[in-house]
Design a protein around this motif. Structure first.
Motif, PDB file in Angstrom:
ATOM      1  N   ARG A 282       0.832  -1.201   0.000  1.00  0.00           N
ATOM      2  CA  ARG A 282       0.000   0.000   0.000  1.00  0.00           C
ATOM      3  C   ARG A 282       0.867   1.252   0.000  1.00  0.00           C
ATOM      4  O   ARG A 282       1.958   1.264   0.568  1.00  0.00           O
ATOM      5  CB  ARG A 282      -0.914   0.014   1.221  1.00  0.00           C
ATOM      6  CG  ARG A 282      -1.999  -1.049   1.178  1.00  0.00           C
ATOM      7  CD  ARG A 282      -2.638  -1.304   2.530  1.00  0.00           C
ATOM      8  NE  ARG A 282      -2.688  -0.160   3.399  1.00  0.00           N
ATOM      9  CZ  ARG A 282      -2.679  -0.231   4.736  1.00  0.00           C
ATOM     10  NH1 ARG A 282      -2.614  -1.414   5.317  1.00  0.00           N
ATOM     11  NH2 ARG A 282      -2.757   0.850   5.478  1.00  0.00           N
ATOM     12  N   LEU A 283       0.347   2.280  -0.637  1.00  0.00           N
ATOM     13  CA  LEU A 283       1.042   3.555  -0.734  1.00  0.00           C
ATOM     14  C   LEU A 283       0.514   4.506   0.321  1.00  0.00           C
ATOM     15  O   LEU A 283      -0.690   4.735   0.422  1.00  0.00           O
ATOM     16  CB  LEU A 283       0.843   4.145  -2.137  1.00  0.00           C
ATOM     17  CG  LEU A 283       1.504   5.488  -2.442  1.00  0.00           C
ATOM     18  CD1 LEU A 283       3.021   5.385  -2.309  1.00  0.00           C
ATOM     19  CD2 LEU A 283       1.113   5.945  -3.849  1.00  0.00           C
ATOM     20  N   LEU A 284       1.424   5.059   1.124  1.00  0.00           N
ATOM     21  CA  LEU A 284       1.071   6.025   2.151  1.00  0.00           C
ATOM     22  C   LEU A 284       1.690   7.373   1.828  1.00  0.00           C
ATOM     23  O   LEU A 284       2.781   7.440   1.255  1.00  0.00           O
ATOM     24  CB  LEU A 284       1.563   5.572   3.529  1.00  0.00           C
ATOM     25  CG  LEU A 284       1.121   4.200   4.043  1.00  0.00           C
ATOM     26  CD1 LEU A 284       1.698   3.977   5.437  1.00  0.00           C
ATOM     27  CD2 LEU A 284      -0.386   4.080   4.058  1.00  0.00           C
ATOM     28  N   TYR A 285       1.005   8.436   2.224  1.00  0.00           N
ATOM     29  CA  TYR A 285       1.523   9.783   2.046  1.00  0.00           C
ATOM     30  C   TYR A 285       1.722  10.434   3.405  1.00  0.00           C
ATOM     31  O   TYR A 285       0.971  10.193   4.337  1.00  0.00           O
ATOM     32  CB  TYR A 285       0.541  10.649   1.256  1.00  0.00           C
ATOM     33  CG  TYR A 285       0.492  10.377  -0.217  1.00  0.00           C
ATOM     34  CD1 TYR A 285       1.620  10.555  -1.008  1.00  0.00           C
ATOM     35  CD2 TYR A 285      -0.694   9.970  -0.820  1.00  0.00           C
ATOM     36  CE1 TYR A 285       1.563  10.319  -2.364  1.00  0.00           C
ATOM     37  CE2 TYR A 285      -0.754   9.727  -2.174  1.00  0.00           C
ATOM     38  CZ  TYR A 285       0.379   9.912  -2.948  1.00  0.00           C
ATOM     39  OH  TYR A 285       0.320   9.681  -4.293  1.00  0.00           O
ATOM     40  N   ARG A 286       2.703  11.287   3.471  1.00  0.00           N
ATOM     41  CA  ARG A 286       2.922  12.117   4.651  1.00  0.00           C
ATOM     42  C   ARG A 286       3.035  13.552   4.181  1.00  0.00           C
ATOM     43  O   ARG A 286       4.010  13.911   3.523  1.00  0.00           O
ATOM     44  CB  ARG A 286       4.217  11.716   5.366  1.00  0.00           C
ATOM     45  CG  ARG A 286       4.471  12.491   6.648  1.00  0.00           C
ATOM     46  CD  ARG A 286       3.690  11.920   7.807  1.00  0.00           C
ATOM     47  NE  ARG A 286       3.938  12.650   9.038  1.00  0.00           N
ATOM     48  CZ  ARG A 286       3.493  12.258  10.227  1.00  0.00           C
ATOM     49  NH1 ARG A 286       2.791  11.151  10.317  1.00  0.00           N
ATOM     50  NH2 ARG A 286       3.740  12.962  11.300  1.00  0.00           N
ATOM     51  N   LEU A 308      -0.835  10.543   5.876  1.00  0.00           N
ATOM     52  CA  LEU A 308      -0.493   9.168   6.256  1.00  0.00           C
ATOM     53  C   LEU A 308      -1.664   8.219   6.010  1.00  0.00           C
ATOM     54  O   LEU A 308      -2.010   7.403   6.837  1.00  0.00           O
ATOM     55  CB  LEU A 308      -0.059   9.103   7.728  1.00  0.00           C
ATOM     56  CG  LEU A 308       0.796   7.881   8.096  1.00  0.00           C
ATOM     57  CD1 LEU A 308       2.060   7.841   7.279  1.00  0.00           C
ATOM     58  CD2 LEU A 308       1.124   7.897   9.564  1.00  0.00           C
ATOM     59  N   ALA A 309      -2.290   8.359   4.868  1.00  0.00           N
ATOM     60  CA  ALA A 309      -3.456   7.557   4.528  1.00  0.00           C
ATOM     61  C   ALA A 309      -3.209   6.838   3.223  1.00  0.00           C
ATOM     62  O   ALA A 309      -2.327   7.196   2.444  1.00  0.00           O
ATOM     63  CB  ALA A 309      -4.698   8.452   4.398  1.00  0.00           C
ATOM     64  N   ASP A 310      -3.969   5.779   2.981  1.00  0.00           N
ATOM     65  CA  ASP A 310      -3.815   5.032   1.738  1.00  0.00           C
ATOM     66  C   ASP A 310      -4.107   5.929   0.543  1.00  0.00           C
ATOM     67  O   ASP A 310      -5.051   6.706   0.545  1.00  0.00           O
ATOM     68  CB  ASP A 310      -4.787   3.847   1.697  1.00  0.00           C
ATOM     69  CG  ASP A 310      -4.370   2.784   2.687  1.00  0.00           C
ATOM     70  OD1 ASP A 310      -3.172   2.529   2.802  1.00  0.00           O
ATOM     71  OD2 ASP A 310      -5.260   2.214   3.344  1.00  0.00           O
ATOM     72  N   ALA A 311      -3.279   5.797  -0.476  1.00  0.00           N
ATOM     73  CA  ALA A 311      -3.490   6.555  -1.703  1.00  0.00           C
ATOM     74  C   ALA A 311      -3.972   5.655  -2.815  1.00  0.00           C
ATOM     75  O   ALA A 311      -4.322   6.119  -3.880  1.00  0.00           O
ATOM     76  CB  ALA A 311      -2.206   7.245  -2.119  1.00  0.00           C
ATOM     77  N   ALA A 312      -3.957   4.346  -2.602  1.00  0.00           N
ATOM     78  CA  ALA A 312      -4.376   3.417  -3.635  1.00  0.00           C
ATOM     79  C   ALA A 312      -5.895   3.316  -3.673  1.00  0.00           C
ATOM     80  O   ALA A 312      -6.557   3.504  -2.674  1.00  0.00           O
ATOM     81  CB  ALA A 312      -3.766   2.046  -3.370  1.00  0.00           C
TER      82      ALA A 312
END
Length: 312
Positions: A282-286, A308-312
């Motif tokens: 899974r891809l996370l963003y900060r 910090l949430a899923d981007a997918a």
């Protein structure tokens, strides 16, 4: 010199080495436990992932978002931490080094994870290319590789690379690749000055590089050619997917049956890939400090990302 010492320190954490490229540690619960209001002194449990993948941090440059990365590293735990290239920007530092305390703190946080049992796999990229002379060497719990393989708990096999080897597939020659890197450096400098000005007017962070990559047709075409070239070679080698970096464009997509995953970077996107307890990547963003979601008035939209949430 302090940067070189820090790189050397990263490669000498005195813990037993793990066999590579096996990644068969048991899956763990990735959900964080909230702090109970009735027990304020009890800290929330950090999310624990089977693996975390980072790339394109560019320590040693002014554009590295070290504070955001440090906050992320302190907020998570993992069995294996993969560093997929351009971690320390030795290329840029050979011309002008920028190494504040926050950059040392990032190195210290990584070493701390190694001392506590996290397996560190470092695959150098083009900006930390000199470290490729030391691949296949093991320094305590840190191993340097030219490329690697990660097998998820669900049995999928991912090819691990930085990705710069594919420049030749999407650019005419190495001279054009160098010109591309210089253009990107100039764009980042412009982006830094732009956001200093925006900060004075109380405006949120705006990723100029991200905006151009999303809007400029030639940039999108380059990204698509790069992704297709990487996916094709991944399929030829018989892997289920690939995890890479290099182009500073976070992605989680399927390309002709190949699971293409790109870490993004910690210059603009501040993103990471993780393997959850189900074996999904899974891809996370900060987001950067001051970054806000939504639109501003006018034609330009902020390159906003979920926290910090899923981007997918």
């Amino acid at each position: 010199m302090s940067a070189v010492v820090s790189v050397a320190s990263m490669a000498t954490a005195g813990l037993p080495a793990a066999n590579l490229p096996k990644a068969n540690a048991p899956a763990v619960n990735a959900a964080a436990t909230a702090v109970s209001p009735s027990a304020p002194n009890v800290r929330a449990r950090k999310p624990h992932y089977r693996a975390i993948f980072l790339s394109d941090i560019h320590l040693g440059t002014k554009d590295c978002q070290a504070d955001a990365l440090l906050a992320f590293l302190k907020s998570v735990r993992c069995d294996t931490l993969y560093l997929l290239g351009d971690i320390v920007d030795l290329w840029a530092m050979s011309k002008l080094a920028h190494w504040p305390q926050s950059h040392s703190d990032v190195v210290r946080a990584i070493l701390s994870k190694a001392r506590r049992g996290t397996r560190i796999v470092y695959i150098p990229g083009n900006h930390d290319r000199p470290l490729r002379h030391h691949v296949k060497q093991v320094f305590g719990n840190i191993t340097l590789l030219r490329e690697g393989v990660h097998e998820t708990v669900s049995g999928r096999r991912y090819w691990l690379i930085h990705g710069d080897d594919f420049d030749v597939h999407v650019r005419c020659n190495r001279l054009l690749a160098l010109i591309g890197d210089k253009s990107n450096d100039a764009l980042l400098r412009l982006n830094r000055h732009l956001n200093q000005l925006r900060l004075k007017f109380g405006l949120p962070y705006f990723s100029l590089a991200g905006y151009i990559k999303q809007r400029l047709g030639r940039a999108r075409a380059y990204i698509e050619r790069y992704e297709q070239a990487v996916a094709s070679e991944t399929a030829r080698r018989g892997f289920d997917g690939v995890i890479c970096g290099h182009i500073h464009v976070p992605a989680s997509k399927d390309l002709s049956g190949i699971q293409y995953r790109n870490n993004g970077d910690w210059v603009e996107s501040c993103s990471a890939l993780i393997e959850d307890e189900h074996g999904e990547i899974r891809l996370l963003y900060r987001p950067l400090q001051g970054q806000q979601q939504g639109r501003r008035q006018g034609k330009i939209e902020p390159f906003s990302l979920p926290s910090l949430a899923d981007a997918a």
